[in-house]
Scaffold this active site. Structure first.
Site, mmCIF file in Angstrom:
data_model
loop_
_atom_site.group_PDB
_atom_site.id
_atom_site.type_symbol
_atom_site.label_atom_id
_atom_site.label_comp_id
_atom_site.label_asym_id
_atom_site.label_seq_id
_atom_site.Cartn_x
_atom_site.Cartn_y
_atom_site.Cartn_z
ATOM 1 N N ASP A 278 0.690 -1.295 0.089
ATOM 2 C CA ASP A 278 0.087 0.073 -0.098
ATOM 3 C C ASP A 278 1.086 1.457 -0.047
ATOM 4 O O ASP A 278 1.824 1.294 0.750
ATOM 5 C CB ASP A 278 -0.836 -0.049 1.224
ATOM 6 C CG ASP A 278 -1.881 0.993 1.373
ATOM 7 O OD1 ASP A 278 -2.730 1.112 0.379
ATOM 8 O OD2 ASP A 278 -1.821 1.805 2.181
ATOM 9 N N GLU B 231 1.862 -0.515 -5.239
ATOM 10 C CA GLU B 231 0.793 0.524 -5.223
ATOM 11 C C GLU B 231 1.421 1.803 -5.478
ATOM 12 O O GLU B 231 1.641 2.362 -4.274
ATOM 13 C CB GLU B 231 -0.447 0.515 -4.230
ATOM 14 C CG GLU B 231 -1.368 1.260 -4.682
ATOM 15 C CD GLU B 231 -2.182 2.134 -3.426
ATOM 16 O OE1 GLU B 231 -3.298 2.480 -3.715
ATOM 17 O OE2 GLU B 231 -1.374 2.357 -2.528
HETATM 18 C C1 BGC Z 1 -5.428 2.314 -0.465
HETATM 19 C C2 BGC Z 1 -6.600 2.909 -0.044
HETATM 20 C C3 BGC Z 1 -6.095 3.537 1.383
HETATM 21 C C4 BGC Z 1 -5.176 4.434 1.280
HETATM 22 C C5 BGC Z 1 -4.451 4.573 2.664
HETATM 23 C C6 BGC Z 1 -4.645 3.310 -0.684
HETATM 24 O O1 BGC Z 1 -3.716 3.225 -1.651
HETATM 25 O O2 BGC Z 1 -5.599 1.596 -1.610
HETATM 26 O O3 BGC Z 1 -7.857 2.279 0.202
HETATM 27 O O4 BGC Z 1 -7.205 4.423 1.865
HETATM 28 O O5 BGC Z 1 -4.147 3.664 0.650
HETATM 29 O O6 BGC Z 1 -3.881 3.371 3.156
#
Ligand code: BGC
Length: 559
Positions: free
Chosen positions: A222, A283
């Site tokens: 994340d 991500e």
């Molecule tokens: C996740 C989100 C989340 C955020 C904070 C993002 O990239 O995919 O759903 O709210 O990170 O953790």
């Protein structure tokens, strides 16, 4: 669906030791909305286990589970209070082990979500930091700073939270006086770690090992572009129309800092010491594919989400360009390209592709949004877009419910909304609830078979019966049947491991290429285009003549 398709769909995924993640189709499970075994209105791990056979029939290679770890759920689990336990809402560690074993027994790999940028404010470390006071080693695990202004009454800089409002919150010190501020790029309940602190790095190595030892096949990381912040935390004002994760911006003091890559080099080594090709997927919302590819250099992560592909308009020239650039740029660092059209943070592509107004990432759509989609057009384009995507070489991500053609839910009542974005912007941004509504499994029964009680943490639309899995499974023309056919043919023809050759002179509004013995033609224009010669393997809509109608993609077996 043919017998061959079913047989192919039940074949085991790639064997260990073959870098399975290069070609895998990975299905994202958002546990709270997938299936609810205990009937409390929130999906859980036993619910996942109960439906693994459905996923096996669908024909995916792996699942990625959004966070199910201990969490007060202020951001649907992306606020983790204990990284090495399961939140009771989702079950227990035993439930996790059972789910993992059941998935592996079916040849399905399992990736879990790791949230390293921030913890929950309920994490033991943050609570200790609050108690310990300024200058303590406990505070040094997070980003506490004194405020500006005469009495420290102003935040340390002007950064804004991704969810709206200031990225700093002031704490009350033990003596009852207003004290330091802490940084939270997301909700105030999600304090950012200080990744320059070796203790933080050691703790995450422990967390990685905890899940690897249990047998997970990898991690989706994340906010993988956010861990390091520019020294001195300089002021920064994003452009007014930017996506909330910084997808269009360059030189942001909290996104994509060069030092972040050292963390992933360390993790790469750690995973490499395990058997079975464990994988890391980033991500990282970076402005260009070239910048995204920095996360998948040979000694870093294995995959990165291709957000430039996800954000592309439904336009042939744009798509040709982004596909070309993705394949070229990821290959240059030895990584597979990934492809993705939907996830739990963006408007579902069955609605997004028919939006007529700008919709920055994370903003969502609701009753008062401009340019709302026409449902039929959106679904038609979504089916065509997926048919195109699943023919591309590399690894593809699917988001639960897209195989049913679920649209974004637009009419969620204000008082049912749960995304922190909605609250932190005073309702100005609807946020992401519309893509997170619990799945319909059966046309009849309470909550469409999500559970047996009818409870649902977000209300399901009254008109979803026809999109239920049991209805679609019986219908050859359904979106579920289309996905099942596409995945079986993709596997049988090894398209993930193939290579793409563009078809020359296909027309400006057409995306056309060969991958192995398959010719793919997607018509994004207004007028029908000629169907290339050969046997039609699959078409995103029924074909009535020897042309490809608008917003349709066809796979043809070349003569
Ligand atoms: C996740 C989100 C989340 C955020 C904070 C993002 O990239 O995919 O759903 O709210 O990170 O953790």
């Amino acid at each position: 669906m043919t017998t061959t398709a079913l047989e192919d769909a039940s074949a085991p995924p790639t064997a260990p030791g073959t870098e399975w993640w290069r070609t895998a189709v990975i299905y994202q499970i958002y546990p709270r909305s997938f299936a609810d075994a205990n009937g409390d209105g929130v999906g859980d791990l036993p619910g996942v286990t109960a439906h693994l056979d459905d996923l096996k029939i669908l024909g995916i290679d792996a699942i990625w589970l959004s966070p199910f770890m201990t969490s007060p759920q202020r951001d649907a689990g992306y606020d983790v209070a204990d990284y090495c336990d399961v939140d009771p809402l989702f079950g227990t560690l035993d439930d996790f082990d059972r789910m993992l074993q059941a998935a592996h027994a079916r040849g399905i790999r399992v990736i879990v979500d790791l949230v390293p940028n921030h913890s929950s404010d309920q994490h033991a470390w943050f609570q200790a930091a609050l108690a310990a006071g300024p200058g303590s080693p406990e505070r040094a695990r997070y980003l506490f700073r004194d405020g500006r202004g005469e009495n420290g009454e102003l935040p340390p800089n002007n950064w804004e939270s991704v969810f709206g409002g200031p990225a700093w919150t002031r704490v009350t010190e033990a003596d009852g006086r207003p004290g330091q501020w802490y940084l939270h790029l997301f909700d105030s309940s999600q304090p950012d770690f200080d990744w320059t602190n070796p203790e933080v790095r050691a703790e995450f190595r422990r967390i990685l090992r905890f899940w690897l030892d249990r047998g997970v096949d990898g991690f989706r990381v994340d906010v993988a572009h956010g861990l390091m912040k520019a020294p001195g935390l300089p002021d920064y004002t994003p452009p007014a129309d930017s996506g909330s994760m910084g997808g269009d911006e360059t030189d942001v003091p909290y996104w994509g800092r060069p030092e972040v890559h050292d963390v992933y080099r360390e993790w790469h080594e750690l995973l490499a010491a395990y058997d079975g090709d464990r994988a890391l997927c980033a991500e990282a919302w970076m402005p260009t594919i070239a910048q995204t590819a920095l996360w998948v250099r040979p000694d870093e992560m294995h995959q990165a989400f291709n957000f430039p592909y996800l954000m592309s308009d439904w336009n042939a020239q744009t798509l040709r360009h982004v596909i070309d650039e993705s394949l070229r740029t990821f290959a240059a660092v030895g990584a597979p390209s990934t492809w993705v059209l939907s996830n739990h943070d963006v408007v579902r592509h069955a609605s997004r592709l028919a939006l007529t107004a700008e919709n920055p990432q994370g903003h969502g759509i609701g009753p008062n949004s401009p340019g709302k989609p026409i449902a039929e057009l959106g679904l038609r384009r979504a089916r065509a877009a997926t048919t195109l995507m699943l023919a591309l070489p590399g690894s593809a991500y699917l988001y639960q419910g897209e195989e049913l053609g679920l649209p974004e839910v637009i009419d969620i009542p204000d008082d049912a909304r749960q995304d922190p974005t909605w609250f932190r912007t005073g309702g100005e941004r609807y946020g992401r609830d519309g893509c997170r509504v619990p799945l319909p499994w059966t046309a009849d029964g309470p909550s469409y078979g999500f559970n047996t009680t009818g409870a649902s943490w977000l209300p399901q639309p009254a008109e979803w019966a026809h999109l239920a899995r049991d209805v679609e499974a019986r219908d050859e023309a359904s979106t579920l049947s289309l996905y099942t056919r596409l995945l079986a043919e993709r596997r049988a023809r090894a398209l993930g491991a193939g290579s793409l050759v563009w078809m020359p002179d296909a027309g400006a509004d057409v995306v056309a290429f060969r991958n192995g013995n398959v010719t793919v033609i997607a018509n994004l224009g207004d007028r029908p285009v000629p169907l290339p010669a050969g046997r039609v393997i699959v078409s995103s809509e029924p074909l009535e003549s020897d042309t490809v109608p608008r917003d349709v993609t066809v796979w043809i077996e070349a003569d």
